[in-house]
Design an enzyme around this catalytic site. Structure first.
Site, mmCIF file in Angstrom:
data_model
loop_
_atom_site.group_PDB
_atom_site.id
_atom_site.type_symbol
_atom_site.label_atom_id
_atom_site.label_comp_id
_atom_site.label_asym_id
_atom_site.label_seq_id
_atom_site.Cartn_x
_atom_site.Cartn_y
_atom_site.Cartn_z
ATOM 1 N N GLY A 92 20.646 27.004 36.678
ATOM 2 C CA GLY A 92 21.012 27.991 35.661
ATOM 3 C C GLY A 92 22.240 27.674 34.833
ATOM 4 O O GLY A 92 22.494 28.325 33.817
ATOM 5 N N ALA B 172 23.355 22.581 32.935
ATOM 6 C CA ALA B 172 23.495 21.142 33.177
ATOM 7 C C ALA B 172 23.240 20.888 34.655
ATOM 8 O O ALA B 172 23.592 21.725 35.495
ATOM 9 C CB ALA B 172 24.894 20.667 32.803
ATOM 10 N N GLY C 275 25.543 20.420 39.489
ATOM 11 C CA GLY C 275 26.254 21.435 40.276
ATOM 12 C C GLY C 275 27.757 21.416 40.078
ATOM 13 O O GLY C 275 28.282 20.874 39.094
ATOM 14 N N LYS D 298 38.040 13.439 39.668
ATOM 15 C CA LYS D 298 38.273 11.995 39.834
ATOM 16 C C LYS D 298 38.645 11.350 38.503
ATOM 17 O O LYS D 298 39.456 10.428 38.452
ATOM 18 C CB LYS D 298 37.038 11.317 40.428
ATOM 19 C CG LYS D 298 37.155 11.008 41.896
ATOM 20 C CD LYS D 298 36.991 12.146 42.859
ATOM 21 C CE LYS D 298 38.096 13.085 43.113
ATOM 22 N NZ LYS D 298 37.722 14.277 43.884
ATOM 23 N N GLY E 130 17.150 31.135 39.333
ATOM 24 C CA GLY E 130 15.953 31.385 40.148
ATOM 25 C C GLY E 130 16.169 32.493 41.154
ATOM 26 O O GLY E 130 17.276 32.691 41.655
ATOM 27 N N ALA F 235 47.147 24.151 50.806
ATOM 28 C CA ALA F 235 47.330 22.690 50.857
ATOM 29 C C ALA F 235 46.095 22.022 51.434
ATOM 30 O O ALA F 235 46.166 21.191 52.340
ATOM 31 C CB ALA F 235 48.570 22.351 51.680
ATOM 32 N N GLY F 236 44.924 22.426 50.926
ATOM 33 C CA GLY F 236 43.670 21.765 51.306
ATOM 34 C C GLY F 236 43.365 20.677 50.294
ATOM 35 O O GLY F 236 44.237 20.252 49.523
ATOM 36 N N ALA G 61 43.644 27.780 45.583
ATOM 37 C CA ALA G 61 42.777 26.781 46.237
ATOM 38 C C ALA G 61 42.739 27.060 47.732
ATOM 39 O O ALA G 61 43.191 26.274 48.553
ATOM 40 C CB ALA G 61 43.302 25.382 45.958
ATOM 41 N N HIS H 215 39.374 -12.872 52.890
ATOM 42 C CA HIS H 215 40.819 -12.820 52.625
ATOM 43 C C HIS H 215 41.068 -13.194 51.175
ATOM 44 O O HIS H 215 40.459 -14.131 50.686
ATOM 45 C CB HIS H 215 41.532 -13.794 53.556
ATOM 46 C CG HIS H 215 43.003 -13.857 53.316
ATOM 47 N ND1 HIS H 215 43.857 -12.842 53.707
ATOM 48 C CD2 HIS H 215 43.769 -14.795 52.687
ATOM 49 C CE1 HIS H 215 45.088 -13.159 53.340
ATOM 50 N NE2 HIS H 215 45.063 -14.337 52.720
#
Ligand code: NAI
Length: 461
Positions: free
Chosen positions: A34, A37, A40, A51, A115, A177-178, A266, A440
């Protein structure tokens, strides 16, 4: 009106992945979404936009702190927040349209709208009714509210508003602070905002290995974030341009106040089940609002649920795993999720990643274990890029040497963790990892060194 084998309600990482897998397994499938786009919360207002902003703000911070050290001279960059937000939006758009392409490629019907289950095997979207042998609820979660705090997404924001600020605030109070608080707090702290995090517990990142949590706290403080721990926010009073946060210092039982340009709430997320018609359909719920399931099957035959809307960690990749497993179950295969090997990552700098049991959990279980630790200061590659802060800790069974968990803080932790995930899936011992040749110079060598430290010792420490 169309008939399907499976209708999935929700097009986030759980739902869209489930839809693609259903199609790959030969099922006729539709995905109802709904928000206009696909992708989610994760793609639109969560993991992916955050990010993008973390990458942009980290690059800015690097330019200001490390470029000169490497002989990269010239004027220090300035921030154009509008442009940064355009870049963020382009990342979102590219990814969401990518899912639409995948739907077309796999012949998944994308039904736009909200839906609702309106009968046995029936899903209504607006005036249209569709039928399906199986319905999968993948409706995700929404930010939780806090008594006394009204989110207006302008001055008092949730993660959604924090991803769309129009100017860099001078000051910001983060409540909680999560993961969200620390990631978004980091973005704005790097851009010059004075960030103060107020947290109820006496430590940050609840549930995380304590040594990791302490190291992350130290590092974030060094970066200029302030922390008020053991403090419960009881209310926020906002004007058009500022907000006052009231909190109780739990140990002293005293009240205090803080003022800021922006307040970010938050304090967690709640399962989203509004308007789905679950009660009418007779679907049982958990006491904390999740849909009750066993192997993703609800108590009503033919209705399944996955992702944030059921119990377990609210992580996109957990939802994806469940999406694949439920598709396979519906197709008559043996769907399976190994809940013991689900990594968790916090995309701060340094990055934090965990999988398996923590030391605290092992102690509580009375499990005898050994610890192999290696610090990134002993890793040449990390030192070459100013990323020697942090360590890798591998926990292995004292008798069998089987890897039980891994917790690391340092460069690319969110990528490095996966070699341990694979190792754990194969029931590997620390020695198996230690005897695997690592190229390495790589950051990955730190993983091998920690595995070596579970046995006769790391080489570079
Ligand atoms: P969280 O549950 O991780 O942290 C919320 C924090 O708020 C807790 O530390 C809690 O003690 C604190 N708190 C609660 N009430 C408070 C009060 N009145 N005053 C002060 N502190 C208070 O929730 P968060 O960060 O909102 O994230 C929600 C979900 O989204 C989590 O399940 C997380 O795993 C997921 N997520 C995952 C990401 C990732 O994997 N990198 C990124 C962002 C979100």
């Amino acid at each position: 009106m169309a008939n399907y084998d499976v209708i999935i309600i929700g097009g986030g990482p759980g739902g869209y992945v489930c839809a693609i897998r259903c199609a790959q397994l030969g099922l006729k499938v539709a995905c109802v979404e709904g928000r206009g786009a696909l992708g989610g919360t994760c793609l639109n207002v969560g993991c992916i936009p955050s990010k993008a902003l973390l990458h942009a703000s980290h690059s800015y911070h690097e330019a200001h702190t490390n470029f000169e050290k490497m002989g990269l001279m010239g004027g220090k960059p300035k921030v154009d927040l509008g442009k940064m937000m355009e870049y963020k939006q382009s990342v979102i758009d590219g990814n969401t349209s990518g899912i639409e392409f995948l739907f077309k490629k796999n012949k998944v019907d994308y039904i736009q709208g909200w839906g609702k289950i309106t009968g046995k095997g029936e899903v209504s979207v607006g005036d249209d009714k569709h039928t399906a042998k199986n319905i999968v609820i993948a409706t995700g979660s929404e930010p939780s509210s806090l008594k006394g705090v009204e989110v207006d997404e302008k001055v008092v924001v949730s993660s959604t508003g924090a991803l769309a600020l129009t100017k860099i605030p001078k000051s910001m109070v983060v409540i909680g602070a999560g993961v969200i608080g620390l990631e978004m707090g980091s973005v704005y702290a790097r851009l010059g905002t004075q960030v103060t995090v107020v947290e109820y517990l006496d430590h940050i990142t609840p549930g995380m290995d304590a040594e990791l949590s302490k190291t992350l706290l130290r590092s974030l403080k060094k970066q200029g974030l302030k922390f008020i721990l053991g403090a419960a926010v009881s209310g926020v009073k906002a004007t058009k341009t500022k907000a006052k946060v009231s909190y109780k210092i739990l140990k002293k039982d005293t009240e205090a106040e803080l003022e800021a340009d922006i307040v970010l709430l938050a304090t967690g997320r709640n399962p989203f089940t509004d308007g789905l018609g679950l009660e009418e359909a007779g679907v049982e719920m958990e006491p904390r609002g999740q849909v009750k399931t066993k192997n993703w099957q609800t108590n009503v035959e033919g209705i399944y649920a996955i992702g944030d809307v059921i119990t377990g960690p609210m992580l996109a990749h957990k939802a994806e795993e469940e999406g694949i497993a439920v598709a396979e179950t519906i197709a008559g295969q043996a769907g399976h999720v190994n809940y013991a090997v689900i990594p968790g990552v916090i995309y701060t700098t340094p990055e934090v990643a965990s999988v398996g049991l923590t030391e605290e959990a092992l102690k509580e279980q009375g499990h005898s274990y050994k610890v192999g630790k290696f610090t990134f200061m002993g890793n040449a590659r990390a030192k070459a890029v100013f990323a020697g802060e942090g360590f890798v800790k591998i926990l292995a069974d004292k008798d069998t040497d089987r890897i039980l968990g891994c917790h690391l803080i340092g460069p690319y932790a969110g990528e490095l963790i996966h070699e341990v995930c694979v190792a754990m899936e194969f029931g590997a011992s620390a020695e198996d990892l230690a005897r695997t040749c690592h190229a390495h110079p790589t950051f990955s060598e730190a993983m091998r060194e920690a595995a070596l430290a579970c046995g006769d010792g790391a080489i570079h420490s």
